[in-house]
Design an enzyme around this catalytic site. Structure first.
Site, PDB file in Angstrom:
ATOM      1  CD  GLN A   1      -4.881  -8.110  -2.075  1.00 15.90           C
ATOM      2  OE1 GLN A   1      -4.203  -6.910  -1.772  1.00 15.90           O
ATOM      3  NE2 GLN A   1      -3.964  -8.511  -2.489  1.00 15.90           N
TER       4      GLN A   1
ATOM      5  CG  ASP B   1       1.053  -5.485 -11.558  1.00 10.69           C
ATOM      6  OD1 ASP B   1       2.301  -6.147 -11.823  1.00 10.69           O
ATOM      7  OD2 ASP B   1       0.275  -4.666 -11.077  1.00 10.69           O
TER       8      ASP B   1
ATOM      9  CG  ASP C   1       4.177 -11.625   5.078  1.00 14.77           C
ATOM     10  OD1 ASP C   1       3.142 -10.903   4.834  1.00 14.77           O
ATOM     11  OD2 ASP C   1       5.757 -11.218   5.963  1.00 14.77           O
TER      12      ASP C   1
ATOM     13  CG  ASP D   1       4.484  -1.908  -7.632  1.00 13.55           C
ATOM     14  OD1 ASP D   1       4.272  -1.187  -7.179  1.00 13.55           O
ATOM     15  OD2 ASP D   1       4.195  -2.534  -8.673  1.00 13.55           O
TER      16      ASP D   1
END
Lengths: 535, 506
Positions: free
Chosen positions: B240, B294, B348, B366
């Site tokens: 990403q 995060d 993964d 999340d």
């Protein structure tokens, strides 16, 4: 800055740009032709054999480690019979369900899916259950399929009239009268699906030999699929294109050549139902049917001899002698067995038996379709055209190939941007013999260019997006059910055991190359063996 | 005489350019430091201080230059153009190198200051034989200060809004080098090795032009335009595009252009995600976090003293590395990923869960919203069945499940899927200003729980009386139809999600 953006810049400086692009892009794709072992096969054709130096004794030899041979072996060991040897000339068993693997994923080299099985195929469903494909059966006996093995959504898309549509049945840009024809055709196929002959049997069954012999249906084997469409006043260009695609997909043979009976069988023979799937659904794996082959083989690894070319099969007073060339060591050996299952195509079986009359019959009646299958490794995401999203099966309407299947589609993990695409190309441009010859003469680069020209229509700058192309040529990929073959007598004749000790098992004896046929060919031969061998 | 006069004016123009460029580099560094590190007063003060001081060092060092003054002047001019020109690009690039960032920042500011500080004295000495001292001082400083005024006006009004920082510094680098090249060409007879100087100048000019065309364009510029705030970090991982933006009030994380959190209100999201579930488990010891690289969910989990082990599985190493090392981000997640109880695994989630043998008391999921078929797999019946194998029977899981206001069918599809996989569920929602109404679903293998019994007392947002109503859904957050469970072979969720969010964003 990546290479693509760099190219965009340099192409502004026209001269420099094109020169640069020209000399790099071509060189950067690694392309090569990898083998089904044609060389070893031709060793047999050319009659090169040696004198055996060692001798083995077994109750049974199974020649051929494709799906029918493996199924026979799987069934025998399940029944507790293990005194056999399975021989295959390739380094791996699996026949045309072969597969490969690279750092991205596994990928198929041939057969890559099976439809939901018909519910009366009990032994086959048992096998699927033992392989973990069927999770359980409910109180009514309906199988629940493992969701990991049902093809993930989105399953299929078709590039038609400049756009991707969902599903393979032509819709986008198809005029209403033609749509109506397509609907009528599908309805008629659905009627055939549940039709029964005067003998009470299914009009179109699996295995094929269980089908009705009612003349209403048998007559369909006397014409081609194209003739049948015309006879039934189907004129739609889109319908013809769709049916031709289906025939090439399943039989490697164009619809103007294939028997209408076989063509309709493709649409009407599947009637399976599960708790979570229906006859239109398919089971698939990144490695294609290599998954099922592995499941079959897992139970019998020690009985398999690979890289072992059977060079001759002779009936003897005590049983059968099978001559073998060990391709790894170059040694020749012989196996003395009571019985033998020839799980090989009939053109090979006739040669092994060295019977001229048999060879002549096979030559006259058995025809095989040549295929090219390529596995393409991409460098990153492909450029897409408008419409439906990348699917498992990606087909171009009226294209020379069958498009490609994304081997990486069926992975559970988040997909990397690099992918394996398996490109299928039945060589139906001319007669199989001509096409086989032409295919042999093409270089890897020529094949690669052909693939790129085809796929650049759906993926702009495809050439720049791929890293590697591996090509496999299947000279005799599958039997062609030409008119008269399925309902004719040659199939039955060739399938008859010789002297009660040489048995035949191969999907070409069914006339259609599908997993279930090969499976039951193997099981039936195994049952014949078991009947004769004292417990 | 005419030539003399011309050369004098040319050198004065050079002073003007140098002054402008010098101040621009200083402003670029100051602005960048405030963008990246925050606290603009401190950043500007220290940068200006270091810069002026370095100019002093430069002026002092000028005494050691005795011969070939003009040649030195041009060399320095080129060097300033090189260092100053690339300074913003370098600073953006080294920003992720956390610890060395400040060193590099002040080193660049110092170096530019020294070089600019060298230039004026050198120039005055070059001119001293050409112009009377009184005149010279007057002219040199006039041009110097006019240049400074110009720079301070065009920088905020024209350059930053239209060119962005990287292009601004490159643009002035090009000007610097251009002047150097012109001087080398003009004074070809008065300096030795003017050929080498010219070639060097052209080479540098090309380098900066290329950088001007590309680096900005490709790496940042588009993003500065896409995002409302200043992009302070951008990186492409194999999975990403990670972008962090910042304004006075808040810092935002975007993955592939989708907002993941805003530092201003993320506590509302993360408290709501973690606490309703975790507070309903008695003395949880082992907690699994899927996604959430995060570290903000982990920060909340660490508020339970009974927790002994937290395993965080996130696909993207770039994200977890960023959130375990970047100072500014460590402030937000309170260094949660560096806590001894936490094990970060970059894998993964699907593959990892399948091979995992450990049982967890709680699982916090999340993942990004199901906007692609690929991510849709992580919301499927089969995924949840596998998830159950990693949970203790009395354990609990919570799944972030997109907005039940914008995408009610998607939200209830997740609920249906969880139920089909054999979970008891309790859906709820709350308001997060930067997201809007957001939804979560608690899932447990056994329905009975001592609900919210262990809610920490010191939360910023949640308390017991606020919690209960979150489980009530108004009519406009209901699906309205019977939704399908999301399976790998129907990808129902992705289809709902596309339809609902597509309509919303039109």
């Amino acid at each position: 800055m990546n290479r693509k953006q760099f190219i965009q810049l340099t192409s502004g400086l026209a001269l420099l740009g094109t020169a640069w692009q020209g000399c790099t892009s071509r060189n950067m794709i690694r392309s090569r032709i990898v083998g089904a072992n044609a060389a070893a096969g031709h060793l047999l054709r050319d009659g090169k054999t040696g004198t055996p130096t060692t001798f083995l004794k077994k109750q049974l030899v199974i020649a051929g480690g494709g799906v029918s041979g493996l199924s026979a072996a799987w069934y025998l060991q399940k029944q507790g019979f293990t005194d056999f040897l399975l021989l295959d000339l390739e380094a791996h068993t699996g026949g045309n369900a072969a597969h490969g693997v690279n750092d991205i994923s596994a990928y198929p080299w041939g057969a890559h899916y099976v439809p939901i099985p018909n519910n009366d195929l009990t032994e086959y469903i048992d096998f699927l259950q033992s392989a973990g494909v069927v999770v359980q059966r409910n109180s009514e006996g309906l199988p629940a399929y493992n969701e990991e093995h049902l093809c993930f959504d989105p399953q299929e898309r078709l590039f038609i009239n400049g756009r991707w549509q969902e599903g393979l049945i032509p819709q986008f840009g198809v005029p209403t009268p033609e749509r109506k024809q397509i609907e009528r055709f599908l309805l008629q196929m659905n009627e055939y699906r549940y039709a029964k002959g005067s003998d009470g049997k299914d009009a179109f069954a699996i295995p094929i030999n269980a089908s009705s012999t009612d003349e209403t249906y048998v007559r369909l084997d006397k014409m081609t699929m194209q003739q049948w469409l015309k006879e039934n006043e189907y004129t739609s260009h889109y319908l013809h294109g769709y049916v031709n695609y289906c025939c090439r997909d399943d039989f490697g043979t164009a619809y103007d050549t294939i028997s209408a009976w076989a063509g309709i069988h493709y649409f009407a023979a599947r009637k399976g139902k599960g708790t979570n799937a229906e006859h239109g659904d398919v089971l698939t794996w990144p490695e294609g049917n290599g998954f099922l082959v592995n499941a079959l083989q897992q139970s019998i690894p020690s009985y398999c001899h690979t890289s072992s070319l059977v060079t001759g099969v002779d009936a003897t007073a005590e049983g059968v002698r099978v001559d073998v060339a060990d391709l790894k060591t170059g040694n020749y050996y012989a196996v003395d067995a009571r019985e033998c299952i020839l799980a090989v195509p009939q053109l090979v079986a006739a040669r092994l038996l060295k019977q001229e009359e048999r060879k002549a019959l096979v030559k006259q009646h058995f025809h095989y379709a040549p295929w090219m299958v390529a596995n393409i490794t991409t460098k990153g995401p492909l450029k897409e055209r408008e419409g439906a999203a990348v699917s498992w099966d990606n087909v171009i309407f009226d294209g020379p190939s069958l498009g490609y299947v994304e081997a990486t589609h069926q992975l559970l993990q988040q997909q990397a941007t690099r992918k394996n695409l398996t490109y299928y190309y039945p060589l139906t441009g001319g007669s199989p013999a001509d096409e086989r010859k032409k295919a042999q003469q093409r270089s890897a680069d020529e094949w690669t260019n052909l693939i790129i020209n085809d796929l650049e229509r759906i993926h702009p700058s495809f050439r720049e997006s791929i890293a590697e192309v591996n090509i496999m040529l299947w000279g005799h990929a599958m039997a062609q059910p030409l008119p008269g073959f399925i309902t004719g007598s040659v199939r039955q004749e060739m399938a008859r055991s010789l002297e009660g000790k040489i048995h035949f098992a191969h999907s070409d004896l069914a006339g259609v190359s599908i997993f279930e046929e090969a499976f039951y060919q193997g099981l039936n031969a195994a049952k014949r063996v078991l009947k004769q061998i004292p417990a | 005489m005419k030539k003399e006069n011309g050369s004098q004016w040319l050198l004065l123009v050079a002073v003007f350019v140098i002054a402008t460029c010098g101040l621009i580099y200083e402003l670029v560094a100051g602005t960048l430091a405030s963008y990246l590190l925050g606290d603009s007063v401190t950043q500007f003060s220290t940068i200006i201080g270091v810069y002026l001081f370095s100019m002093g060092i430069g002026s002092y060092l000028s005494r050691y230059f005795n011969d070939n003054l003009l040649q030195w002047f041009i060399r320095i001019e080129l060097l300033v153009g090189l260092i100053g020109g690339f300074s913003a690009a370098i600073l953006f690039l080294v920003f992720p190198l956390v610890f060395s960032f400040r060193i590099i920042l002040y080193a660049l500011v110092g170096l530019t200051g020294i070089l600019v500080g060298l230039e004026i004295p050198l120039l005055m000495r070059i001119l001293k034989d050409k112009v009377e001292f009184k005149e010279m001082v007057s002219r040199v400083f006039t041009f110097d200060y006019i240049g400074a005024l110009l720079a301070s006006l065009v920088f905020p009004l024209l350059l930053v809004p239209h060119l962005g920082l990287i292009r601004t510094s490159l643009f002035f680098g090009i000007l610097n080098i251009g002047v150097g090249w012109y001087l080398a060409w003009y004074f070809v007879r008065e300096i030795k090795q003017s050929g080498i100087l010219k070639i060097t100048a052209i080479f540098l000019l090309l380098a900066e032009l290329t950088a001007f065309v590309f680096s900005e364009n490709i790496m940042r510029y588009s993003e500065t335009m896409t995002y409302n705030d200043n992009v302070v970090f951008a990186q492409s991982s194999p999975y990403q595009r990670i972008v962090i933006t910042r304004n006075k009030r808040e810092l935002r994380l975007f993955l592939n252009g989708n907002l993941q959190f805003s530092s201003a209100d993320e506590y509302r999201y993360h408290e709501a995600l973690v606490h309703p579930a975790l507070s309903s488990v008695t003395a949880p010891e082992k907690v699994l976090v899927l996604g959430g690289g995060d570290g903000l969910a982990v920060r909340e989990i660490l508020k339970y003293p009974s927790v002994k082990k937290i395993v965080l599985v996130d696909l993207d190493k770039a994200v977890t590395r960023l959130f375990s090392s970047q100072e500014m981000l460590l402030r937000i997640n309170q260094s949660s990923l560096l806590n001894k109880k936490v094990t970060v695994i970059n894998a993964d989630a699907f593959s990892w869960l399948r091979q995992n043998k450990e049982l967890f008391d709680a699982v916090i999921i999340d993942f990004p919203d199901p906007s692609s078929f690929s991510i849709g797999k992580l919301y499927s019946t089969i995924f949840y069945r596998i998830l159950k194998n990693s949970m203790r029977p009395e354990g609990i899981a919570v799944i972030q499940s997109t907005s039940p206001y914008v995408a009610p069918r998607s939200f209830w599809c997740v609920d249906t899927t969880l139920r089909e996989a054999g979970f008891y569920t309790r859906p709820y929602h709350n308001y997060v200003p930067s997201f809007g109404e957001w939804g979560y679903i608690i899932a447990s293998p056994q329905g009975e729980k001592n609900w919210f019994a262990h809610l920490p007392a010191t939360l910023k947002y949640l308390n017991l009386s606020v919690l209960e109503p979150l489980f009530i859904f108004p009519n406009d957050m209901k699906a309205g139809i019977a939704v399908h469970a999301n399976k790998l072979n129907n990808q129902a969720l992705v289809n709902y999600f596309e339809a609902e969010w597509g309509k919303y964003l039109e």
